[in-house]
Design a protein around this motif. Structure first.
Motif, PDB file in Angstrom:
ATOM      1  N   SER A 170     -10.488  -5.823  -8.587  1.00 20.67           N
ATOM      2  CA  SER A 170     -11.046  -7.025  -7.965  1.00 20.67           C
ATOM      3  C   SER A 170     -12.560  -6.899  -7.946  1.00 20.67           C
ATOM      4  N   THR A 181      -5.474  -0.153  -2.619  1.00 16.23           N
ATOM      5  CA  THR A 181      -4.921  -0.969  -3.694  1.00 16.23           C
ATOM      6  C   THR A 181      -4.736  -0.135  -4.957  1.00 16.23           C
ATOM      7  N   GLY A 282      -6.746 -10.110   1.705  1.00 17.88           N
ATOM      8  CA  GLY A 282      -5.713  -9.413   0.944  1.00 17.88           C
ATOM      9  C   GLY A 282      -4.578  -9.021   1.869  1.00 17.88           C
ATOM     10  N   ARG A 293      -4.721 -10.649  -3.619  1.00 15.29           N
ATOM     11  CA  ARG A 293      -4.730 -12.040  -3.170  1.00 15.29           C
ATOM     12  C   ARG A 293      -3.292 -12.520  -3.007  1.00 15.29           C
TER      13      ARG A 293
END
Length: 557
Positions: A170, A181, A282, A293
């Motif tokens: 991202s 993540t 998020g 997202r």
């Protein structure tokens, strides 16, 4: 023809849509030990006697990654972190092996401290000794300049199965979320690869003329091939499929509650003036805040197969699911047994369902019919109570949708759309508990597969430019290129849109002509002394989310 497949933990649903109408659908048990058999059985049933050359789209949604994270069935991950100065990384070391490396890049993308080769060599040796095959490499400001992440990867042995680079996830800044993540992306890579391999094997075997797409948490899709490097994007694709399916089956322009009632959980979502709510930072899954997202949804541990008990003289429903209903050979009574006993559901061994409810009735001092009614009424009431609590939380802060921030918006739902197999059977009790009209579409039981079939590609990129240094970066695409001092906001906007179009062609070639939109842009001068030394520019662009038309109608998300 469009085909949609939704692989849940309990069942896999498939629909075939032709000329804007659902022509066929099926529901089959999911075998988590044999995805290929599950996929083959489900798709073969729907595609029987169908010319595969007529299939224009095969979209999938799955809970494979979500379930792997929640149940701990993930691969061990080695984390190599470059946090730089001013940050204590102790709370970020979630890997099986964790290494804090020297080196730093500042907030403008300038290297301020070099990597130390001996640290990387030592980490590499220890990782190989521990037989860890999956890695995540994350630098604090790698979105501004990824060179250190790339150098770390280059210095490692070429023997690892899967490596996530933080800057590719991202363009947004948030180092802790980026670390978690990247960790999750590598942790689910193996199990997701097994699912993707099964889908590809089926598509190749049937000689389907389309590249399968996978539904993401934001309600859009990307190609199955591209998703292999970003499996974390498929987390919560199941709840997003339910929202997209509800939008396709019952389009709305009003504030609306969406309920997806399954066997284990009820997923709760909302529309603001017909547009899905969005998680602005998020999603958080299993305690890990991420940069993924996602459409806003909440999973309540209450479903058709929830275990029924009497505790301290009171009826308790869930959150445990011990198995299917008694009527289907399960170990404990469930709301499904209540629906069977009430005559609303013609399924399984009705005697077993009644005997289970009789036992509950003996403890509660109620007859069988009264127990069944009390179960369904309490289930609807609990769903309504939890939904109102969520609404209170949402209305205490700005409302985010997939399009914009609604600063002064307060959600005041005017209706409830309910999907899932039990949806029409619970409509009356839900209407009474909510005090709102309840819409249960005729195809509510396969709404998730419909949502998957009709969803279209979405993706976003973030462009950051620093004209004093003479560079721009687009981290999601791994782009870092020179710009002139005269580079301005308009030039940045056009470069970002061009890069997004290129990304879309690669991730989802069939949707290369989709509508693009600028969702954020800013430009400010950088000043040293009394002089402007350059501009700092940031532009975020995305593909506008939407679902395809169903039954002759078109509804944009």
């Amino acid at each position: 023809m469009y085909v949609g497949l939704d692989m849940g933990g309990t069942h896999t649903d498939v629909v075939l849509i032709a000329d804007g109408r659902v022509q066929r659908y099926c529901k089959t048990p999911t075998d988590p030990e044999d995805y290929l058999h599950t996929v083959t059985r489900a798709l073969d049933e729907v595609l029987e006697e169908v010319a595969t050359g007529d299939v224009q789209r095969l979209n999938l949604s799955t809970t494979v990654c979500t379930n792997a994270i929640v149940t701990g069935r993930t691969s061990p991950v080695g984390l190599l972190l470059e946090p730089g100065p001013g940050l204590n990384p102790a709370g970020l070391t979630c890997g099986a092996k964790n290494f804090i490396l020297s080196g730093a890049i500042d907030h403008r993308g300038r290297p301020t401290s070099s990597l130390v080769a001996t640290e990387i060599e030592a980490a590499d040796k220890e990782l190989r000794k521990a037989a860890i095959r999956h890695l995540a490499i994350v630098g604090k400001f790698s979105t501004r300049n990824p060179e250190h992440e790339l150098q770390i990867k280059e210095a490692l042995s070429p023997t690892y199965d899967f490596i996530t680079l933080g800057h590719r996830l991202s363009g947004r800044l948030n180092y802790p979320r980026r670390v978690f993540t990247a960790y999750l992306n590598s942790a689910v890579a193996s199990i997701y690869d097994a699912f993707a391999t099964a889908i590809n094997a089926y598509a190749d075997g049937r000689q389907l003329p389309v590249v399968p797409d996978i539904l993401k948490a934001d309600g859009g899709t990307l190609s199955l091939a591209a998703s292999r490097s970003l499996p974390v994007e498929t987390i919560l694709s199941g709840p997003s499929a339910s929202i997209m399916g509800a939008l396709a089956l019952a389009p709305s322009s009003r504030d609306t509650i969406i309920l997806d009632i399954g066997g284990t959980t009820t997923d709760i979502a909302f529309l603001a003036d017909g547009v899905p709510l969005f998680e602005p930072l998020g999603i958080t899954l299993a305690g890990y805040p991420t940069l993924v997202r996602a459409l806003y949804s909440y999973s309540l541990g209450l479903g058709g197969d929830s275990c029924l008990r009497v505790r301290d003289g009171r009826l308790s429903i869930g959150p445990e699911r011990l198995g299917p209903a008694l009527a289907l050979g399960g170990p404990a009574p469930t709301p499904t047994d209540a629906l069977i006993t009430m005559g609303r559901l013609d399924l399984g061994d009705k005697g077993a369902a009644r005997r289970g409810l009789d036992q509950l009735g003996d403890q509660l001092g109620l007859n069988t019919g009264e127990v069944a009614n009390a179960i369904i009424k309490q289930m609807a009431g609990e769903i309504a109570r939890q939904t109102r609590a969520l609404l209170e939380r949402i209305n205490s802060r700005p409302v985010y949708t997939v399009r914009e921030v609604l600063e002064d918006k307060k959600l005041r739902p005017e209706q409830v759309i309910v999907i899932g197999a039990p949806a029409p059977l619970l409509a009356a009790e839900l209407e009474a508990s909510f005090g709102l009209p309840v819409v249960a579409p005729s195809l509510a039981g396969v709404a998730n597969a419909i949502g998957a079939a009709l969803s279209q590609p979405t993706t976003e990129i973030t462009l950051q430019a620093d004209t004093e240094q003479g560079f721009l970066t687009i981290p999601e695409e791994g782009i870092r290129e020179k710009v002139q001092r005269g580079f301005n906001l308009e030039a940045a906007r056009q470069r970002a849109l061009a890069a997004l179009q290129d990304r879309l062609r690669r991730l989802a070639p069939a949707a290369a002509g989709s509508e693009l939109e600028v969702v954020e842009e800013q430009s400010f001068n950088m000043v040293s002394g009394f002089y402007t030394t350059g501009k700092n520019i940031r532009v975020k662009v995305q593909v506008k989310p939407r679902v395809s038309p169903l039954e002759g109608g078109e509804h944009n998300v």
